[in-house]
Each structure stands twice: as C-alpha cells, then as structure tokens.
Design a protein around this motif. Structure first.
Motif, PDB file in Angstrom:
ATOM      1  N   SER A 459      89.225 106.712 119.974  1.00  0.00           N
ATOM      2  CA  SER A 459      88.881 107.054 118.806  1.00  0.00           C
ATOM      3  C   SER A 459      89.339 105.746 117.868  1.00  0.00           C
ATOM      4  CB  SER A 459      90.075 108.326 118.128  1.00  0.00           C
ATOM      5  OG  SER A 459      91.218 107.874 118.333  1.00  0.00           O
ATOM      6  N   GLU A 460      90.522 105.076 118.216  1.00  0.00           N
ATOM      7  CA  GLU A 460      90.949 103.919 117.455  1.00  0.00           C
ATOM      8  C   GLU A 460      89.944 102.720 117.675  1.00  0.00           C
ATOM      9  OE1 GLU A 460      95.192 103.063 117.501  1.00  0.00           O
ATOM     10  OE2 GLU A 460      95.389 105.160 117.816  1.00  0.00           O
ATOM     11  N   ASN A 461      89.264 102.676 118.711  1.00  0.00           N
ATOM     12  CA  ASN A 461      88.220 101.744 119.300  1.00  0.00           C
ATOM     13  C   ASN A 461      87.117 101.882 118.677  1.00  0.00           C
ATOM     14  OD1 ASN A 461      88.574  99.555 121.688  1.00  0.00           O
ATOM     15  ND2 ASN A 461      90.142 101.324 122.130  1.00  0.00           N
ATOM     16  N   ILE A 462      86.816 102.736 117.958  1.00  0.00           N
ATOM     17  CA  ILE A 462      85.688 103.549 117.161  1.00  0.00           C
ATOM     18  C   ILE A 462      85.947 102.857 115.743  1.00  0.00           C
ATOM     19  CG2 ILE A 462      84.092 105.360 116.496  1.00  0.00           C
ATOM     20  CD1 ILE A 462      83.887 104.329 119.469  1.00  0.00           C
ATOM     21  N   SER A 463      86.963 103.547 115.119  1.00  0.00           N
ATOM     22  CA  SER A 463      87.421 103.381 113.748  1.00  0.00           C
ATOM     23  C   SER A 463      87.833 101.915 113.450  1.00  0.00           C
ATOM     24  CB  SER A 463      88.499 104.230 113.355  1.00  0.00           C
ATOM     25  OG  SER A 463      89.906 104.078 113.923  1.00  0.00           O
ATOM     26  N   MET A 464      88.496 101.094 114.517  1.00  0.00           N
ATOM     27  CA  MET A 464      89.176  99.976 114.400  1.00  0.00           C
ATOM     28  C   MET A 464      90.052 100.003 113.412  1.00  0.00           C
ATOM     29  SD  MET A 464      87.529  98.208 116.788  1.00  0.00           S
ATOM     30  CE  MET A 464      87.932  96.685 116.751  1.00  0.00           C
ATOM     31  N   GLN A 465      90.629 101.039 113.188  1.00  0.00           N
ATOM     32  CA  GLN A 465      91.870 101.120 112.174  1.00  0.00           C
ATOM     33  C   GLN A 465      93.104 101.713 112.811  1.00  0.00           C
ATOM     34  OE1 GLN A 465      90.520 102.928 108.431  1.00  0.00           O
ATOM     35  NE2 GLN A 465      88.547 102.719 109.227  1.00  0.00           N
ATOM     36  N   GLU A 466      94.238 101.904 111.998  1.00  0.00           N
ATOM     37  CA  GLU A 466      95.645 102.499 112.743  1.00  0.00           C
ATOM     38  C   GLU A 466      95.171 103.989 112.869  1.00  0.00           C
ATOM     39  OE1 GLU A 466      98.301 101.218 109.775  1.00  0.00           O
ATOM     40  OE2 GLU A 466      98.327  99.191 110.440  1.00  0.00           O
ATOM     41  N   GLY A 483      75.206 108.093 122.223  1.00  0.00           N
ATOM     42  CA  GLY A 483      74.788 108.472 123.762  1.00  0.00           C
ATOM     43  C   GLY A 483      75.960 108.686 124.469  1.00  0.00           C
ATOM     44  N   MET A 484      77.080 109.000 124.043  1.00  0.00           N
ATOM     45  CA  MET A 484      78.357 108.908 124.851  1.00  0.00           C
ATOM     46  C   MET A 484      78.726 110.467 125.034  1.00  0.00           C
ATOM     47  SD  MET A 484      79.879 106.205 126.152  1.00  0.00           S
ATOM     48  CE  MET A 484      81.574 106.382 126.022  1.00  0.00           C
ATOM     49  N   GLU A 485      77.891 111.232 124.744  1.00  0.00           N
ATOM     50  CA  GLU A 485      78.392 112.873 124.842  1.00  0.00           C
ATOM     51  C   GLU A 485      78.598 113.325 126.111  1.00  0.00           C
ATOM     52  OE1 GLU A 485      76.861 117.286 123.435  1.00  0.00           O
ATOM     53  OE2 GLU A 485      75.285 115.544 123.212  1.00  0.00           O
ATOM     54  N   GLU A 486      77.775 112.642 127.067  1.00  0.00           N
ATOM     55  CA  GLU A 486      78.145 113.286 128.592  1.00  0.00           C
ATOM     56  C   GLU A 486      79.295 112.526 129.241  1.00  0.00           C
ATOM     57  OE1 GLU A 486      76.609 115.473 130.407  1.00  0.00           O
ATOM     58  OE2 GLU A 486      75.514 116.110 128.398  1.00  0.00           O
ATOM     59  N   LYS A 487      79.634 111.448 128.927  1.00  0.00           N
ATOM     60  CA  LYS A 487      80.852 110.858 129.165  1.00  0.00           C
ATOM     61  C   LYS A 487      82.194 110.955 128.420  1.00  0.00           C
ATOM     62  CE  LYS A 487      83.227 107.562 131.081  1.00  0.00           C
ATOM     63  NZ  LYS A 487      83.380 107.221 132.689  1.00  0.00           N
ATOM     64  N   LEU A 488      81.949 111.715 127.302  1.00  0.00           N
ATOM     65  CA  LEU A 488      83.106 112.341 126.678  1.00  0.00           C
ATOM     66  C   LEU A 488      83.638 113.742 127.268  1.00  0.00           C
ATOM     67  CD1 LEU A 488      82.266 111.674 122.782  1.00  0.00           C
ATOM     68  CD2 LEU A 488      84.178 110.919 124.004  1.00  0.00           C
ATOM     69  N   LYS A 489      82.538 114.598 127.891  1.00  0.00           N
ATOM     70  CA  LYS A 489      82.909 115.609 128.544  1.00  0.00           C
ATOM     71  C   LYS A 489      83.700 115.249 129.828  1.00  0.00           C
ATOM     72  CE  LYS A 489      78.692 118.054 127.013  1.00  0.00           C
ATOM     73  NZ  LYS A 489      77.346 118.565 127.531  1.00  0.00           N
ATOM     74  N   GLU A 490      83.621 114.017 130.404  1.00  0.00           N
ATOM     75  CA  GLU A 490      84.332 114.070 131.726  1.00  0.00           C
ATOM     76  C   GLU A 490      85.813 113.100 131.355  1.00  0.00           C
ATOM     77  OE1 GLU A 490      82.279 110.753 133.496  1.00  0.00           O
ATOM     78  OE2 GLU A 490      80.325 111.732 133.818  1.00  0.00           O
ATOM     79  N   GLY A 494      89.304 113.420 125.720  1.00  0.00           N
ATOM     80  CA  GLY A 494      88.305 113.193 125.030  1.00  0.00           C
ATOM     81  C   GLY A 494      88.495 111.640 123.916  1.00  0.00           C
ATOM     82  N   VAL A 495      88.396 111.906 122.762  1.00  0.00           N
ATOM     83  CA  VAL A 495      88.513 110.467 121.989  1.00  0.00           C
ATOM     84  C   VAL A 495      89.935 110.036 121.985  1.00  0.00           C
ATOM     85  CG1 VAL A 495      86.479 111.258 120.608  1.00  0.00           C
ATOM     86  CG2 VAL A 495      88.762 112.227 119.725  1.00  0.00           C
ATOM     87  N   ASN A 496      90.812 110.914 122.655  1.00  0.00           N
ATOM     88  CA  ASN A 496      92.445 110.366 122.809  1.00  0.00           C
ATOM     89  C   ASN A 496      92.630 109.475 123.912  1.00  0.00           C
ATOM     90  OD1 ASN A 496      93.298 111.430 120.000  1.00  0.00           O
ATOM     91  ND2 ASN A 496      93.382 113.549 120.862  1.00  0.00           N
ATOM     92  N   THR A 497      91.555 109.431 124.747  1.00  0.00           N
ATOM     93  CA  THR A 497      91.528 108.637 126.043  1.00  0.00           C
ATOM     94  C   THR A 497      92.090 107.401 125.689  1.00  0.00           C
ATOM     95  OG1 THR A 497      90.201 110.355 127.107  1.00  0.00           O
ATOM     96  CG2 THR A 497      90.376 107.975 128.060  1.00  0.00           C
ATOM     97  N   GLU A 498      93.138 106.761 126.533  1.00  0.00           N
ATOM     98  CA  GLU A 498      93.666 105.491 126.288  1.00  0.00           C
ATOM     99  C   GLU A 498      92.489 104.583 127.019  1.00  0.00           C
ATOM    100  OE1 GLU A 498      96.000 104.185 124.825  1.00  0.00           O
ATOM    101  OE2 GLU A 498      97.083 106.053 124.136  1.00  0.00           O
ATOM    102  N   VAL A 499      92.155 103.395 126.211  1.00  0.00           N
ATOM    103  CA  VAL A 499      91.255 102.382 126.968  1.00  0.00           C
ATOM    104  C   VAL A 499      91.946 101.249 127.546  1.00  0.00           C
ATOM    105  CG1 VAL A 499      89.352 100.926 126.302  1.00  0.00           C
ATOM    106  CG2 VAL A 499      89.460 103.091 124.881  1.00  0.00           C
ATOM    107  N   LEU A 500      91.515 100.922 128.792  1.00  0.00           N
ATOM    108  CA  LEU A 500      92.043  99.907 129.517  1.00  0.00           C
ATOM    109  C   LEU A 500      93.315 100.381 130.421  1.00  0.00           C
ATOM    110  CD1 LEU A 500      91.252  96.702 127.079  1.00  0.00           C
ATOM    111  CD2 LEU A 500      89.726  97.663 129.058  1.00  0.00           C
TER     112      LEU A 500
END
Length: 623
Positions: A459-466, A483-490, A494-500
């Motif tokens: 979610s923060e990678n999308i907002s680019m905010q704190e 176009g990320m709906e299917e990936k989000l289901k996996e 969800g949007v709280n998934t840590e990236v990297l």
C-alpha cells in the motif's frame, strides 16, 4: 621533475580546480561542528567541561600522594598523618573515577548521535539536489568523500568531535603539568615543549602527505568498489553473471581494484614508518633530559626525595599528555580536512527542492519549451538541441523516436530532473525555475521504464507516503484498476503485503509485468494533473503495450498525458505526435498529418504496423 613528482603535482592542482571542494580551516570546522553538537546533543559541552576539570585530578592525584607519603616517612610524621593522607586521596580518587566513568560512558553515544544527525542532513541533501548532478562524476566523488567523512566513529565528523574533546581535556592536563613543573625550573618545561612541538610539526606534515597521496586518491576507489560489491550481489544481475559466465571477468576487475587499494595502504604504511621512528627517538631524548636534571638536583641537595618523586611522575604525565595534546591537534587538522569534504558537499551550489515559490493552483496547466538545449556533464554534443514545443492543457502527446533520440532527456527536462543549458521552460507563461521543485513535482504522476520498488508494504509502495498518510482502500482500488486484482487475491496480506525480502524475510518479489502495473497504480493514486509514461512497457510485446496504453488512457480521464516510446503504440489516440531524431524535434503533428508527410515517422509506423494487428479475433490498427 620525475614522473612521480609530476603526478603528485597534477593531483594537487586537480584538487584545487575541483569546483566542489573548499577548504574551511580548523577553527571554522570546529565552530560548525560545535553548533551541530549544541543542536543535536546540547548536553555534550557540559560533559566536555566535566572532563577538563576531572582529568587533571585523575592524572596528578597519585603523584602528589607519592610525594606526601615519602615526605611523611622521611620526616617521621607518624602513622595517623599517613592514614589521613591516604584516606583523603582515596575519597578524591573515588569521586573523580566515578565522574570520569559517567562522562566516558555517556559521551560516546552522544557523539554518535551528532554524527547520525549530520548524516541525515547529508542524505537529505543527496535526495534533494537536482537529479542531473547524480550523473556528474565530480559531484559523486564529492558525495563519496562526504560519506566517508561521516561513515565511522573515527572518521572526519565524529572523529573531529572526539579529537576536540580529547584536545581540550589533554590541554587542561598539560596546563596543570606546566604549573607543577614550573616550580622546578622553566627550562625543563621548555625542553619538553620544544621536543613535543617538533614531533607535532613532523606528524602534521606526514598527515597532509598521507591524505594527498593516499586517501584523496581512494575516493574514486570507494565508489568503484561499492559498485562492484553491489553488482556481484544484486539479484537482477545474478542471472547475467551466471548465464554469460561473468564470474572470472568480475573477479579480475575486483583484483584490479583491490591491488590499487593494497598499493595505497603500503604507501600509507611507509609514510608513517618514519614519523613513528622520529617520535620514539624524541621521547627517549626528552625523558633522558628530565632524569638527568632531577638526578643532578638530588645530588646537589636542591630536590628532596618527595619532590623527586613528584617531579619525575609529573614530568612523565606532562610529556605524555602534551604529546597527546599535540598529536590530537594534528589529528584535529587531519579530521578537519575530512570535514572540509563533508562541508564541501553540503555547501556546493545544488538547489534545494524547497527553494522558490509554490506553484499556484490553476484550472489547467500549459507547458512551453522555448529554444531549450541540454548537454550531459562533460559530453561533447547536445542530448537535446533547440527544442520549441507546447503541451496544451488536457492534451495527449506521444513522444516517439529510436533509442538515444532524446525522448527521455525531454521528459527529464519537463519534470525538472534536468535544467536546460540554454532556453527556458514555461508553466502557464512563467519560467519554472521560479517555483520550488517540491511544489512543481506535485504536478506530475510519472511512470518510468525502470520501476523501483521499496521495502515497504504494498500500500505504501502505491501511495509513496508514510503509513498514517496512506489510504489503503484507495491503494487497493488503484491496484485493481491497473490490472493487479488477480495477484492481490494470491497475497494473504493483500495491500499490507511486505515488498522485497531486504527487511522482511516473508516479503514478496514481483515480476517485471507486475512491477509495471504497480507503477501505473502509483500514478493513479497520486492523481496529479499531468501523467507521464516514460516507456514503462518496454518489456511487453507491441500488442500488449498498445492495449495497456489505451486502457490507461481511459483511466486518467481529462488529465494531460505524455506517452514516450520508441514503438508507436500510443500515437493513434494522442492529440499530437513529437518525433525525435538525434536530439532534435524533427516532426510534429497529428498521427494522420505525419503519415501524410511520409517522413521518418510514417516509415517507422508502417514498419511497426504489423505488430499491432490481432490476426485472429482482435482489432486491426488503423493504418
């Protein structure tokens, strides 16, 4: 003049010619860091003062105890007097030891805190200077030196603070020693001072020589070594290293770098070897003179056994501390030269993003390039030459051309990542340099070819905010639209998934196509009036790229949009097409007008048209 002497002279001249290097002087640097100390750790000056008072007690207390004990014994002063003296000194020692321990344990982390505060300012500086400076090798060398200057406890910034504290404390011990030994004879003090000053002068000269011949030359080495370390461990580069057998080649480059570093370290060791030998010889000479003087005084009956003990111990402490003081002063000058490096980067003429006015709110925004030219640092030719172009409010502009035509340079100028070397860029008729960069950047929602993900939640990678400023529902909505709906289901979180996996072991890595969709979601989330797509779909095939551009174009509504590509997937639905060749705008008009001109654009479009045709069931491009 031999070649080594000529090389050294050239290196010194190059250092002086460097527009980003300044010499501030020791006093100025001390004042600069003292202000930083007061700003980040206002208790530190008191701690230093405590050391200046307590350290002389610590160092000379027992020399006086020895004198008094010997005097009591030789004068038959009695056991009671002896015990009182020992008790008084024991209490004084306990108090000074406790204060000294408190000061030592409390001071060190405070010095580290000051360094971290200055590092934060440096990091902010490198993130706010104009982007084009990041491609200037001289600026990056300047930044590397600044990083070295605050990169460790003993390096320039913190090292000077430690040295300053030690020098002030050593000075107080030295002055106390002068007062004690002055009662013996001023001559002995003069001899020891002369020896120490000579030693200091030699050490300072050697320190300057070592910095010029070794450490300044290693600034570029650190940058190269950092690149090699990053490349050999970077996940993206790992595939190429293995598939193309780059291991031996990279190792050879590594060996070449390490050999250079090893040679410089050997040169540094040789330089300091002579200074160490001279220091030891002077120490022997100074202490020999003190012993001879004191023994002669005892033999003549001018010095009592108690005073012999006092002067001998005090002279050893005095010489030790005056040498430490002068050595510290030399180190202070050496660290000051490193602080020069830090301040040179902090003070060089890089505009801050906050300088300037706020961009006034407007119903629409028009951008005009007037005879704009740009050349990369130290490049012979122009990357963009004499560009005049207007982007009207709500317009869809397709910027096309082959690789190296000047498309990305044009976009970076529009975004103010670069500043024109000639000409000007106007926003609603006003030169954009009038506005603060931070404010100007808010006008744009860019999507770059190289998508950078950060080790934050999705979610923060999308907002680019704190976190507290991030609207998770909105981030989710933008991801679905991209176009990320299917990936989000996996994703279980969800949007709280840590990236990297850099910070979190359970972090998620995304594919190239997924990264591009995340970047598109960022642009939607920012909801800026101007959208810029700088070849973010280069990894897609031509048909998929064309569909993505058209879908995204519908999502952004009435916003102004600039689409950049060396393929022509976006040109048919855009208001105008700008064709770049060799850094110049060679054709400009609507898609239809440029086809009718039958120039370079038409040739490129007809060559690529076959890739936009769905041969089975889709829509054929309007050729």
């Amino acid at each position: 003049m031999n070649w080594k002497t000529g090389r050294k002279k050239k290196e010194k001249e190059d250092e002086k010619k460097n527009p980003y290097h300044k010499e501030y002087g020791v006093c100025s640097n001390i004042a600069y860091l003292w202000k930083a100390m007061v700003r980040f750790q206002p208790k530190l000056p008191f701690m230093i003062l405590l050391g200046m008072i307590g350290e002389p007690f610590m160092q000379y207390l027992w020399t006086f105890l020895s004198k008094f004990i010997i005097d009591v014994i030789t004068e038959n002063g009695g056991v009671d007097r002896l015990l009182r003296i020992i008790l008084i000194f024991a209490v004084l020692q306990l108090v000074t030891t406790m204060l000294g321990t408190y000061r030592n344990t409390d001071t060190w982390p405070r010095f580290v805190s000051v360094r971290f505060g200055l590092m934060s300012l440096k990091n902010r500086k490198v993130m706010t200077i104009p982007y084009q400076y990041l491609e200037d090798a001289d600026v990056m060398d300047c930044y590397q030196k600044a990083s070295q200057a605050c990169g460790g406890n003993n390096n320039g910034v913190e090292g000077l603070l430690h040295n300053l504290s030690d020098c002030l404390i050593n000075l107080s011990v030295t002055v106390t020693g002068i007062l004690i030994l002055g009662t013996l004879h001023p001559g002995i003090v003069a001899i020891m001072l002369a020896m120490s000053v000579t030693n200091f002068a030699i050490r300072d000269r050697v320190s300057k020589k070592a910095k010029e011949r070794v450490w300044d030359q290693l600034a570029t080495w650190w940058r190269k070594n950092g690149y090699m370390e990053y490349t050999t461990t970077d996940f993206d580069a790992a595939k190429d290293i293995r598939m193309f057998g780059l291991k031996d080649w990279l190792l050879a480059k590594y060996r070449e770098l390490k050999t250079f570093r090893y040679d410089k370290e050997k040169e540094n060791a040789k330089i300091w070897f002579v200074a160490t030998v001279v220091r030891n010889l002077m120490s022997v000479a100074a202490m020999g003179a003190v012993y001879a003087w004191l023994i002669a005084g005892v033999a003549r009956g001018e010095i009592t056994p108690g005073n012999f003990s006092l002067y001998l111990a005090s002279s050893m402490t005095f010489y030790s501390y005056i040498f430490q003081f002068l050595r510290g002063a030399g180190d202070l000058m050496a660290k000051s030269r490193e602080v020069d490096d830090f301040r040179s980067f902090m003070d060089f003429a890089g505009d801050d993003m906050d300088d300037g006015e706020e961009v006034p709110a407007a119903a629409s925004y028009e951008f005009t390039f007037k005879n704009v030219s740009f050349r990369y640092p130290k490049a012979d030719g122009y990357a963009l030459k004499n560009l005049s172009l207007t982007i009207a409010p709500g317009e869809r502009l397709a910027v096309v051309g082959l690789n190296g035509a000047g498309k990305s340079t044009f976009i970076k100028l529009l975004l103010r990542l670069y500043e024109p070397e000639e000409g000007e860029i106007l926003l609603n008729g006003v030169n954009v340099n009038r506005y603060a960069r931070e404010s100007y950047y808010r006008l744009f929602a860019p999507v770059f070819q190289d998508v950078e993900l950060f080790a934050f939640p999705l979610s923060e990678n999308i907002s680019m905010q704190e976190p507290q400023a991030t609207d998770q529902d909105r981030a989710f909505e933008c991801l679905v639209k991209s176009g990320m709906e299917e990936k989000l289901k996996e994703l279980s979180s969800g949007v709280n998934t840590e990236v990297l996996k850099v910070i979190h072991d359970d972090g998620t890595d995304f594919s190239g196509g997924e990264k591009q969709k995340i970047a598109l979601a960022r642009a939607l989330y920012k909801d800026a009036p101007i959208v810029v797509l700088d070849e973010p779909t280069a990894a897609l095939d031509a048909l998929a790229e064309s569909k993505l551009y058209q879908d995204f174009d519908q999502l952004i509504g009435e916003k102004t949009a600039v689409y950049i590509s060396h393929r022509l997937s976006s040109t048919q639905f855009c208001s105008h097409v700008a064709m770049f060749e060799g850094g110049e705008l060679t054709e400009y008009g609507t898609h239809k007008e440029l086809l009718e001109q039958n120039g370079a654009y038409a040739k490129m479009f007809h060559t690529q048209a076959q890739y936009y045709v769905e041969d089975a069931e889709g829509v054929t491009a309007d050729v």
